[in-house]
Design a protein around this motif. Structure first.
Motif, PDB file in Angstrom:
ATOM      1  N   LYS A 127      50.916  20.690 -20.542  1.00  0.00           N
ATOM      2  CA  LYS A 127      51.418  19.612 -19.686  1.00  0.00           C
ATOM      3  C   LYS A 127      50.832  19.813 -18.295  1.00  0.00           C
ATOM      4  O   LYS A 127      50.972  20.889 -17.702  1.00  0.00           O
ATOM      5  CB  LYS A 127      52.945  19.675 -19.658  1.00  0.00           C
ATOM      6  CG  LYS A 127      53.603  18.434 -19.159  1.00  0.00           C
ATOM      7  CD  LYS A 127      55.090  18.470 -19.465  1.00  0.00           C
ATOM      8  CE  LYS A 127      55.722  17.155 -19.093  1.00  0.00           C
ATOM      9  NZ  LYS A 127      57.143  17.124 -19.387  1.00  0.00           N
ATOM     10  N   ARG A 128      50.165  18.803 -17.774  1.00  0.00           N
ATOM     11  CA  ARG A 128      49.552  18.845 -16.443  1.00  0.00           C
ATOM     12  C   ARG A 128      50.492  18.131 -15.487  1.00  0.00           C
ATOM     13  O   ARG A 128      50.889  16.995 -15.738  1.00  0.00           O
ATOM     14  CB  ARG A 128      48.204  18.116 -16.527  1.00  0.00           C
ATOM     15  CG  ARG A 128      47.322  18.244 -15.349  1.00  0.00           C
ATOM     16  CD  ARG A 128      45.981  17.555 -15.700  1.00  0.00           C
ATOM     17  NE  ARG A 128      45.023  17.750 -14.655  1.00  0.00           N
ATOM     18  CZ  ARG A 128      44.906  16.979 -13.572  1.00  0.00           C
ATOM     19  NH1 ARG A 128      45.713  15.944 -13.408  1.00  0.00           N
ATOM     20  NH2 ARG A 128      43.994  17.237 -12.661  1.00  0.00           N
ATOM     21  N   LEU A 129      50.856  18.812 -14.398  1.00  0.00           N
ATOM     22  CA  LEU A 129      51.802  18.229 -13.440  1.00  0.00           C
ATOM     23  C   LEU A 129      51.191  18.162 -12.053  1.00  0.00           C
ATOM     24  O   LEU A 129      50.534  19.109 -11.617  1.00  0.00           O
ATOM     25  CB  LEU A 129      53.085  19.065 -13.389  1.00  0.00           C
ATOM     26  CG  LEU A 129      53.868  19.140 -14.692  1.00  0.00           C
ATOM     27  CD1 LEU A 129      54.966  20.170 -14.586  1.00  0.00           C
ATOM     28  CD2 LEU A 129      54.442  17.787 -15.044  1.00  0.00           C
ATOM     29  N   VAL A 130      51.445  17.058 -11.378  1.00  0.00           N
ATOM     30  CA  VAL A 130      50.943  16.841 -10.032  1.00  0.00           C
ATOM     31  C   VAL A 130      52.113  16.700  -9.081  1.00  0.00           C
ATOM     32  O   VAL A 130      53.086  16.001  -9.374  1.00  0.00           O
ATOM     33  CB  VAL A 130      50.031  15.594  -9.984  1.00  0.00           C
ATOM     34  CG1 VAL A 130      49.620  15.264  -8.570  1.00  0.00           C
ATOM     35  CG2 VAL A 130      48.805  15.785 -10.863  1.00  0.00           C
ATOM     36  N   ASN A 131      52.036  17.376  -7.945  1.00  0.00           N
ATOM     37  CA  ASN A 131      53.055  17.306  -6.905  1.00  0.00           C
ATOM     38  C   ASN A 131      52.734  16.133  -5.995  1.00  0.00           C
ATOM     39  O   ASN A 131      51.729  16.124  -5.315  1.00  0.00           O
ATOM     40  CB  ASN A 131      53.064  18.624  -6.110  1.00  0.00           C
ATOM     41  CG  ASN A 131      54.027  18.614  -4.962  1.00  0.00           C
ATOM     42  OD1 ASN A 131      54.953  17.828  -4.909  1.00  0.00           O
ATOM     43  ND2 ASN A 131      53.798  19.519  -4.027  1.00  0.00           N
ATOM     44  N   GLY A 132      53.613  15.141  -5.981  1.00  0.00           N
ATOM     45  CA  GLY A 132      53.446  14.002  -5.077  1.00  0.00           C
ATOM     46  C   GLY A 132      52.894  12.831  -5.689  1.00  0.00           C
ATOM     47  O   GLY A 132      52.257  12.262  -6.283  1.00  0.00           O
TER      48      GLY A 132
END
Length: 132
Positions: A127-132
């Motif tokens: 799972k790839r997660l991006v902040n913002g």
């Protein structure tokens, strides 16, 4: 703004390298081991690829402007740009995603990877997660 874009480009590039290395580890070991085994092997793979990576990086909590060492640790921090949290669980739960997003915010980083090694095909556990 150019510096931020360069960091994001580098983080995106690194995510591909990390995922490739994680798949290599999973191909070699398969599911069913402890998280610590996958962490040690992924750390080795990334270092073999010339990537600067640290494991078990202390992550203090900032509460009302005060840094508190609460014993949190990032599994892997890659080139001070990408946080990698490793799991070896039956299923990823929303709390795992929340944990990584919180780490990204505390570290003021943009990109994180949540990797669960306890799956038949690793692609199902990334799972790839991006902040913002």
């Amino acid at each position: 703004m150019e510096g931020m874009e360069m960091k994001r480009d580098r983080a995106n590039f690194l995510s591909g390298v990390i995922i490739g290395a994680a798949i290599e580890v999973h191909r070699e070991l398969g599911p069913g081991l402890l998280e610590s085994a996958y962490e040690a092997c992924l750390l080795y793979e990334l270092k073999q690829k010339g990537v600067r990576v640290a494991s078990q990086v202390p992550q203090p909590v900032v509460y009302k402007g005060i840094k508190l060492d609460c014993g949190y640790r990032l599994d892997l921090l890659v080139e001070d740009l990408v946080i990698v949290e490793l799991k070896a669980v039956e299923i990823l739960h929303p709390i795992h995603t929340a944990q990584l997003l919180t780490y990204l915010k505390l570290k003021n980083l943009w990109l994180g990877l949540l990797i669960n090694y306890n799956v038949p095909v690793l692609k199902q556990g990334i799972k790839r997660l991006v902040n913002g």
